[in-house]
Design a protein around this motif. Structure first.
Motif, PDB file in Angstrom:
ATOM      1  N   PHE A  20      39.572  66.776  46.975  1.00 40.29           N
ATOM      2  CA  PHE A  20      40.179  65.501  46.587  1.00 40.29           C
ATOM      3  C   PHE A  20      39.820  64.405  47.583  1.00 40.29           C
ATOM      4  O   PHE A  20      39.505  63.272  47.194  1.00 40.29           O
ATOM      5  CB  PHE A  20      41.694  65.670  46.498  1.00 40.29           C
ATOM      6  N   ALA A  21      39.851  64.739  48.874  1.00 38.71           N
ATOM      7  CA  ALA A  21      39.482  63.752  49.883  1.00 38.71           C
ATOM      8  C   ALA A  21      38.033  63.307  49.704  1.00 38.71           C
ATOM      9  O   ALA A  21      37.708  62.126  49.870  1.00 38.71           O
ATOM     10  CB  ALA A  21      39.682  64.338  51.283  1.00 38.71           C
ATOM     11  N   ILE A  55      33.667  62.913  40.161  1.00 40.12           N
ATOM     12  CA  ILE A  55      34.878  63.544  39.629  1.00 40.12           C
ATOM     13  C   ILE A  55      34.575  64.818  38.836  1.00 40.12           C
ATOM     14  O   ILE A  55      35.273  65.828  39.009  1.00 40.12           O
ATOM     15  CB  ILE A  55      35.665  62.536  38.768  1.00 40.12           C
ATOM     16  N   PRO A  56      33.572  64.856  37.948  1.00 40.89           N
ATOM     17  CA  PRO A  56      33.313  66.108  37.222  1.00 40.89           C
ATOM     18  C   PRO A  56      33.030  67.293  38.142  1.00 40.89           C
ATOM     19  O   PRO A  56      33.514  68.403  37.914  1.00 40.89           O
ATOM     20  CB  PRO A  56      32.093  65.771  36.357  1.00 40.89           C
ATOM     21  N   THR A  57      32.262  67.051  39.196  1.00 37.58           N
ATOM     22  CA  THR A  57      31.987  68.126  40.155  1.00 37.58           C
ATOM     23  C   THR A  57      33.279  68.593  40.810  1.00 37.58           C
ATOM     24  O   THR A  57      33.516  69.794  40.978  1.00 37.58           O
ATOM     25  CB  THR A  57      30.997  67.642  41.227  1.00 37.58           C
ATOM     26  N   ALA A  58      34.129  67.645  41.176  1.00 38.86           N
ATOM     27  CA  ALA A  58      35.396  67.993  41.823  1.00 38.86           C
ATOM     28  C   ALA A  58      36.275  68.826  40.896  1.00 38.86           C
ATOM     29  O   ALA A  58      36.941  69.765  41.343  1.00 38.86           O
ATOM     30  CB  ALA A  58      36.129  66.720  42.238  1.00 38.86           C
ATOM     31  N   VAL A  60      51.396  67.535  45.907  1.00 37.32           N
ATOM     32  CA  VAL A  60      51.556  66.125  46.275  1.00 37.32           C
ATOM     33  C   VAL A  60      51.296  65.912  47.766  1.00 37.32           C
ATOM     34  O   VAL A  60      50.504  65.042  48.154  1.00 37.32           O
ATOM     35  CB  VAL A  60      52.964  65.626  45.893  1.00 37.32           C
ATOM     36  N   GLY A  61      51.967  66.700  48.610  1.00 38.81           N
ATOM     37  CA  GLY A  61      51.801  66.530  50.050  1.00 38.81           C
ATOM     38  C   GLY A  61      50.375  66.713  50.522  1.00 38.81           C
ATOM     39  O   GLY A  61      49.795  65.811  51.155  1.00 38.81           O
ATOM     40  N   PRO A  62      49.741  67.864  50.235  1.00 37.97           N
ATOM     41  CA  PRO A  62      48.365  68.075  50.706  1.00 37.97           C
ATOM     42  C   PRO A  62      47.364  67.058  50.168  1.00 37.97           C
ATOM     43  O   PRO A  62      46.458  66.631  50.901  1.00 37.97           O
ATOM     44  CB  PRO A  62      48.046  69.487  50.201  1.00 37.97           C
ATOM     45  N   LEU A  63      47.491  66.661  48.903  1.00 40.57           N
ATOM     46  CA  LEU A  63      46.527  65.714  48.351  1.00 40.57           C
ATOM     47  C   LEU A  63      46.641  64.353  49.027  1.00 40.57           C
ATOM     48  O   LEU A  63      45.628  63.708  49.331  1.00 40.57           O
ATOM     49  CB  LEU A  63      46.724  65.577  46.837  1.00 40.57           C
ATOM     50  N   ILE A  64      47.863  63.906  49.282  1.00 45.04           N
ATOM     51  CA  ILE A  64      48.048  62.618  49.958  1.00 45.04           C
ATOM     52  C   ILE A  64      47.535  62.700  51.392  1.00 45.04           C
ATOM     53  O   ILE A  64      46.801  61.818  51.859  1.00 45.04           O
ATOM     54  CB  ILE A  64      49.532  62.201  49.934  1.00 45.04           C
ATOM     55  N   GLY A  65      47.915  63.751  52.103  1.00 43.06           N
ATOM     56  CA  GLY A  65      47.464  63.899  53.490  1.00 43.06           C
ATOM     57  C   GLY A  65      45.959  63.973  53.602  1.00 43.06           C
ATOM     58  O   GLY A  65      45.355  63.388  54.514  1.00 43.06           O
TER      59      GLY A  65
END
Length: 256
Positions: free
Chosen positions: A90-91, A100-103, A220-225
């Motif tokens: 995500f980062a 985005i498709p690869t992600a 939520v936490g890990p994606l934001i961090g």
């Protein structure tokens, strides 16, 4: 029209032979990491009746996370970039390193690898309980999310630093540094939020254990961090030497 064309181009980049190999690498490396991390939690409960309150259990799980992640990153770094974590992926998307498709394919591979590792653990240990991440009774979901965000910030910032070729020979020790940071974070926060920092790991353990309680905390936490860590590293602390404005979505993700 331009957006549709760009998405089509990015999708075509995401189904090349190199890209497919990178998804397999992410599946295998995530499988290896989760098998070690989740397996250490299962083993601790088998050997220690009160594993949740036993400091030795926390140390064992932290060491397994450190060794497992360092090894997983090492084996897949040259193929897929060694993400082994949807938060890292995500980062990279937020920082415009991969399309985005690869992600999305990375996420699918990582979650499948995690689910498969937890499923095998449950089957081969004759239905020993796979331990899902959980927050301490005295903590709120919001507090646990903040803690996971801070932990993941540290981990992802280490990932960016460890893989930056501008650090010269230090890059060769990158996987070890990443693993050590993960282990340190588990020691720091294991009794409070579980010290996940990895949505795929939490999802796999929850899916096999059948308990999705507070699962949003581990997304939520890990994606934001992770997003904050990537943006801060790329744009403030160690910006690239050449400011390539067209970088967003323009690179082939499997090689980062």
């Amino acid at each position: 029209m331009a957006t549709r064309t760009a998405f089509t181009t990015h999708f075509q980049q995401s189904v090349t032979p190199n890209a497919l190999r990178s998804y397999l690498a992410e599946f295998i490396s995530t499988f290896i990491f989760v098998l070690a991390a989740a397996g250490s939690a299962v083993s601790s409960r088998k050997l220690m009746p009160d594993a949740r309150s036993d400091p030795a259990s926390l140390v064992a799980v932290a060491v397994a996370n450190a060794f497992g992640l360092a090894s997983a990153v090492y084996i897949s770094a040259s193929v897929s970039g060694g993400h082994v974590n949807p938060a890292v992926t995500f980062a990279k998307v937020v920082g415009c390193h991969i399309p985005i498709p690869t992600a999305l394919f990375y996420w699918i591979s990582q979650m499948l690898g995690s689910v498969m590792a937890c499923l095998i653990l449950k089957v081969v240990t004759v239905n020993q309980a796979v331990v899902a991440h959980a927050i301490a009774p005295e903590m709120t979901g919001f507090g646990a999310s903040i803690l996971e965000a801070v932990l993941t910030f540290g981990l992802v910032f280490t990932v960016y630093t460890a893989r930056d070729p501008r650090h010269g020979q230090l890059v060769s020790t990158g996987p070890l540094a990443i693993g050590l940071m993960a282990g340190a974070n588990v020691l720091a926060a294991g009794p409070f939020s579980g010290g996940s920092m990895n949505p795929a790991y939490s999802f796999g353990a929850a899916a096999i254990s059948g308990s999705f309680k507070n699962q949003a905390v581990y997304w939520v936490g890990p994606l934001i961090g992770a997003a904050v860590a990537g943006l801060l590293y790329d744009n403030v602390v160690y910006p690239p030497l050449d400011s390539d404005a067209s970088r967003c979505g323009g690179q082939d993700g499997p090689r980062v």
